[in-house]
Design an enzyme around this catalytic site. Structure first.
Site, mmCIF file in Angstrom:
data_model
loop_
_atom_site.group_PDB
_atom_site.id
_atom_site.type_symbol
_atom_site.label_atom_id
_atom_site.label_comp_id
_atom_site.label_asym_id
_atom_site.label_seq_id
_atom_site.Cartn_x
_atom_site.Cartn_y
_atom_site.Cartn_z
ATOM 1 N N THR A 41 -6.444 2.875 28.709
ATOM 2 C CA THR A 41 -5.996 3.803 27.662
ATOM 3 C C THR A 41 -6.576 5.190 27.899
ATOM 4 O OG1 THR A 41 -5.721 4.036 25.275
ATOM 5 C CG2 THR A 41 -7.861 3.289 26.002
ATOM 6 N N THR A 42 -5.853 6.178 27.426
ATOM 7 C CA THR A 42 -6.292 7.566 27.638
ATOM 8 C C THR A 42 -7.570 7.853 26.855
ATOM 9 O OG1 THR A 42 -4.010 8.196 27.995
ATOM 10 C CG2 THR A 42 -5.525 9.968 27.410
ATOM 11 N N THR B 163 -8.584 -7.112 1.819
ATOM 12 C CA THR B 163 -9.814 -6.393 2.125
ATOM 13 C C THR B 163 -11.000 -7.032 1.418
ATOM 14 O OG1 THR B 163 -8.485 -4.414 2.338
ATOM 15 C CG2 THR B 163 -10.840 -4.094 2.117
ATOM 16 N N THR C 186 -19.348 4.171 15.046
ATOM 17 C CA THR C 186 -18.112 4.961 15.027
ATOM 18 C C THR C 186 -18.464 6.437 14.956
ATOM 19 O OG1 THR C 186 -16.011 5.323 13.888
ATOM 20 C CG2 THR C 186 -17.892 4.884 12.489
ATOM 21 N N SER D 226 -19.414 -2.770 4.314
ATOM 22 C CA SER D 226 -18.838 -1.602 3.652
ATOM 23 C C SER D 226 -18.244 -1.870 2.278
ATOM 24 C CB SER D 226 -17.754 -1.009 4.533
ATOM 25 O OG SER D 226 -16.708 -1.938 4.672
ATOM 26 N N HIS E 44 -21.056 1.751 9.370
ATOM 27 C CA HIS E 44 -21.244 2.385 8.060
ATOM 28 C C HIS E 44 -22.656 2.916 7.862
ATOM 29 C CE1 HIS E 44 -17.246 1.430 6.644
ATOM 30 N NE2 HIS E 44 -17.384 0.313 7.341
ATOM 31 N N ARG F 135 0.826 -1.214 0.000
ATOM 32 C CA ARG F 135 0.000 0.000 0.000
ATOM 33 C C ARG F 135 0.854 1.255 0.000
ATOM 34 N NH1 ARG F 135 -5.532 -1.547 2.236
ATOM 35 N NH2 ARG F 135 -5.409 -3.748 1.787
ATOM 36 N N LYS G 245 -16.900 8.181 10.797
ATOM 37 C CA LYS G 245 -17.355 8.123 9.405
ATOM 38 C C LYS G 245 -18.515 9.105 9.214
ATOM 39 C CE LYS G 245 -15.644 3.381 9.218
ATOM 40 N NZ LYS G 245 -14.251 3.623 8.945
HETATM 41 C C1 LIG Z 1 -17.581 -2.562 9.994
HETATM 42 C C2 LIG Z 1 -16.528 -1.767 10.667
HETATM 43 N N1 LIG Z 1 -16.470 -1.776 12.003
HETATM 44 C C3 LIG Z 1 -15.542 -1.064 12.653
HETATM 45 C C4 LIG Z 1 -14.620 -0.295 11.976
HETATM 46 C C5 LIG Z 1 -13.593 0.474 12.735
HETATM 47 O O1 LIG Z 1 -14.032 1.782 12.898
HETATM 48 P P1 LIG Z 1 -13.002 2.971 13.148
HETATM 49 O O2 LIG Z 1 -12.517 3.427 11.825
HETATM 50 O O3 LIG Z 1 -13.778 3.977 13.886
HETATM 51 O O4 LIG Z 1 -11.901 2.399 13.988
HETATM 52 C C6 LIG Z 1 -14.643 -0.251 10.582
HETATM 53 C C7 LIG Z 1 -13.678 0.569 9.825
HETATM 54 O O5 LIG Z 1 -13.733 0.774 8.656
HETATM 55 C C8 LIG Z 1 -15.617 -1.016 9.909
HETATM 56 O O6 LIG Z 1 -15.661 -1.047 8.571
#
Ligand SMILES: Cc1ncc(COP(=O)(O)O)c(C=O)c1O
Length: 752
Positions: free
Chosen positions: A598-599, A684, A566, A510, A538, A341, A569
């Site tokens: 973790t912080t 991927t 998340t 995704s 997503h 990559r 996104k």
């Molecule tokens: C289905 C799914 N879950 C979790 C994540 C992880 O999310 P983040 O980017 O917030 O770490 C991703 C990231 O692309 C995702 O596609």
């Protein structure tokens, strides 16, 4: 020892050795097929010759020799099969939705070349040993064939644990033909028949009138059967193969948007041992992190063409462990596979998004490019109100959080954010994490780990973060075929009403952009008394009347136990979260090390995420425009004959189906047309399904789209990529704020 011990030992060693050689050769790239096939064909010739020589020899030695020849001929079959020499041209994975009968017939078709050559070889062996007194070579071959056939039938008809980690790389597509379900009735039958044959052979070996030839011959055949039966059990016994196979036979997908399980071929033992040998160390010395990276194939030419290490480099480690070479080997492998990559150095411009500055490595001046692959799906990252919240919070509270949640890190903006998220999903509480990835790892492992003997039922295409969470929980898991609720129900029934079960799935996948049957999954969970955990990464911000995701849109948020999302996104910032009942949140908060140690997210991030969530709860403008642009983009690409994968979401996968062409298309778009779309390659997505993943945002407009189509048509023509029949499907925009406008004529004109 001499009569029975020696043949047993001999068989085990020879079997072990030949299996190792086959696995080694199988892990090599297809391009090495010429030399591996030449080598094994020479072996075939020598074995046939040896078989002829030993066919009249009825001493114990004659039995050994004939057995070795039979095993070698069988080995040639397998090597040829794995190298694709015999497997033939059929390399297409089975469509998930076909009937079992078709699945089976496709599997047979895929293996037919092999079966025909096995029959051919058997015929040759029968002719060669027709009048011979020593038929050990022929029996060896036939016994292995019988075992192989029954293993294949068992696999195709369905076994609980496919042992798919043991499947060779070149046969990965064959997995798609297989069925995983509770034990098929053939398995006990085939194992019983094999055991009876073994006992008959053993009885002949120990018969009082047995000659040295009989004793040695029947003992090796019986031992061979025992070994083959043991291999058979791999199909049904849930053994942790990672633990068993030091070279890391099985792994799960890595990388950001990876959703899939990846199996043995992904990290072939031979690559590891090759690297190991090059680095002058022992296989066991390979760092676990390297052994668990997923890799598809390798090109030994590329691997062996490594730049030799300089003395100063090798000085880094002891003279026997050349640390640098492990890393060089790992990187060379990725490059050889077109999976290396390269990051584009981009400078996002909050106001001008999706236009950004790109700084190419080899050019002094930055260039303006249009981003078409951002996961800031709604462009919220640059929204004045979101940026303003971050600036105000940074000025007021500083840049960092100051510690973990236990040690002064529980700041007010994050408490506010959690309240906002709980409300978004109609849950009692929420918990924020540093990323969506961490939230899945922490929550799945903790929730399942706290349940007694929990069985995790996971969709086959779940994201890597979920796979890691499942792995870390240490619980038993079963995969259900992607979005196949009938299969999920089978597994739920098999698990039984009384066992703790956690169903783990995504609402919107995704890479293909397909949407899960969330309501049906929730219904099954209720019926079979299972807990549900959905990843809405997503979908949050983008679906549902307040941006609560697909579950909100389907009106089933209250039927899902844990909703994960998340902030990075749809909400355009950073962080992940779960929402659930107060007690579940309290349990994860109290037990998950990924949360405790973790912080915390800094106040400025929490405040800006909170502003984005609040905004999208109240405003549907971005969602409407987003859906409109997604529909318009699909419409335009279809009309230009560009091969998109159909789905009902905002994601537009444009299929290239070749790793190097996908990379070339992406490079050409960037360099020639100033359009940035990252190539999506293995791991991927599956090999052969490489694509450009286009994500229109509300900030793209029709002019951007015309540019995109024009550029794509040029790239497709330049690279000789296939077009589809141009298709003009009327634009249907539900509740669109602006009238739908078919831009096809403009786009076509531009494209031509
Ligand atoms: C289905 C799914 N879950 C979790 C994540 C992880 O999310 P983040 O980017 O917030 O770490 C991703 C990231 O692309 C995702 O596609």
């Amino acid at each position: 020892m001499t009569t029975f011990g020696l043949p047993i030992l001999y068989t085990i060693l020879l079997w072990w050795f030949s299996t190792g050689v086959i696995l080694y050769l199988d892990g090599l790239d297809r391009r090495t097929f010429i030399w591996s096939m030449s080598g094994s064909t020479v072996l075939l010739g020598v074995s046939l010759w040896g078989l002829t020589l030993s066919s009249g020899d009825t001493s114990a030695w004659g039995a050994f020799q004939a057995f070795a020849c039979g095993l070698a001929i069988w080995g040639w079959q397998l090597v040829s099969f794995y190298m694709g020499y015999i497997t033939g041209p059929r390399k297409v994975a089975s469509d998930a939705n076909i009937t079992r009968r078709r699945r089976f017939s496709q599997a047979v078709a895929a293996c037919l070349y092999h079966e025909l050559t096995v029959c051919g070889s058997a015929a040759v062996l029968i002719v060669l040993t027709w009048d011979a007194s020593n038929k050990m070579g022929l029996w060896t071959f036939l016994l292995l064939w019988g075992m192989h056939q029954s293993a294949k039938f068992n696999i195709f008809l369905g076994v609980p644990n496919l042992g798919e980690a043991l499947l060779p790389q070149h046969l990965r597509y064959l997995q798609s033909f297989m069925t995983k379900k509770p034990m098929n009735p053939l398995f006990p039958v085939s194992v019983t028949v094999s055991t009876v044959i073994t006992l008959l052979l053993a009885q002949k070996a120990i018969a009082t009138d047995a000659t040295a030839f009989d004793a040695a011959g029947y003992t090796i055949l019986a031992t061979l059967m025992v070994l083959a039966i043991a291999e058979h059990w791999f199909l049904v016994t849930p053994i942790d193969l990672n633990g068993l196979w030091t070279f890391g036979v099985k792994t799960e997908s890595t990388d950001t948007p990876t959703n899939r399980e990846i199996t043995m071929g992904d990290q072939p033992s031979n690559i590891v041992s090759l690297c190991t040998r090059q680095a002058g160390g022992e296989a066991g010395l390979l760092p676990a992190s390297v052994a668990h990276r997923s890799v598809e194939t390798q090109d030994p030419q590329n691997v062996t063409r490594f730049k030799p290490m300089t003395t100063s480099e090798s000085d880094m480690g002891s003279p026997t462990i050349k640390y640098q070479q492990y890393f060089e080997c790992a990187i060379a492998r990725l490059k050889a596979e077109n999976r290396y990559r390269v990051f584009a150095d981009l400078e996002r411009d909050a106001a001008a998004f999706p236009v950004a500055l790109w700084r190419p490595d080899d050019e002094a001046e930055p260039r303006e490019v249009t981003i078409w692959c951002s996961n800031d799906y709604l462009g919220m990252g640059g929204k004045a109100e979101v940026v303003g919240a971050a600036v105000r919070a940074a000025q007021r509270h500083g840049a960092g959080a100051g510690g973990t949640r236990n040690i002064s890190g529980t700041h007010h903006p994050i408490v506010e954010l959690e309240a906002e998220l709980a409300d978004l999903h109609g849950k009692e509480a929420a918990l924020a994490f540093t990323s969506g990835w961490i939230s899945n790892l922490a929550s799945i492992s903790t929730i399942a780990g706290l349940l007694p003997k929990c069985l995790i039922l996971t969709d086959a295409l779940n994201h890597n973060s979920m796979i890691e969470g499942i792995r870390r929980s240490g619980c038993e898991k079963q995969l259900w075929r992607h979005n196949d609720v009938a299969h999920l129900e089978e597994l739920l029934i098999a698990a039984g009403q009384d066992r703790a079960k956690l169903i783990v799935f995504e609402s919107l996948y995704s890479m293909d952009g397909d949407i899960a049957p969330v309501a049906e999954i929730a219904r099954l969970a209720k019926k079979y008394n299972a807990m549900t955990y959905v990843d809405e990464v997503h979908a949050v911000g983008m679906y549902g009347s307040r941006g609560g995701g697909i579950c909100e849109r389907e009106g089933i948020m209250d039927q899902i136990d844990v909703i994960e999302g998340t902030l990075a996104k749809g909400f355009g910032t950073l962080g992940g979260y779960i929402t659930a009942s107060s007690i579940i949140i309290d349990a994860v908060r109290s037990y998950a090390p990924q949360f405790i140690f973790t912080t915390t997210l800094p106040p400025m991030v929490a405040a800006s995420a909170c502003a984005a969530v609040r905004h999208l709860k109240a405003s549907s403008e971005e969602r409407t425009r987003h859906q409109y642009m997604a529909a318009l983009t699909k419409h335009a690409l279809r009309a230009a004959g560009l091969p998109i994968l159909e789905n009902s979401s905002h994601i537009v996968p444009l299929m290239v189906c070749d790793a190097s062409l996908c990379k070339a298309a992406s490079d050409m778009l960037l360099k020639r047309h100033a359009i940035y779309i990252q190539p999506i390659n293995y791991p991927t997505v599956e090999i052969g399904t490489e694509r450009l993943r286009i994500t229109p945002t509300p900030r793209h407009n029709e002019a951007h789209l015309v540019e995109l189509v024009e550029a794509l048509v040029d790239v497709w023509k330049t690279l000789g990529l296939p077009f589809n029949e141009a298709e003009i499907i009327p634009l249907r925009i539900n509740k669109a704020a602006e009238p739908a406008r078919c831009t096809f004529s403009d786009l076509k004109q531009a494209a031509e």
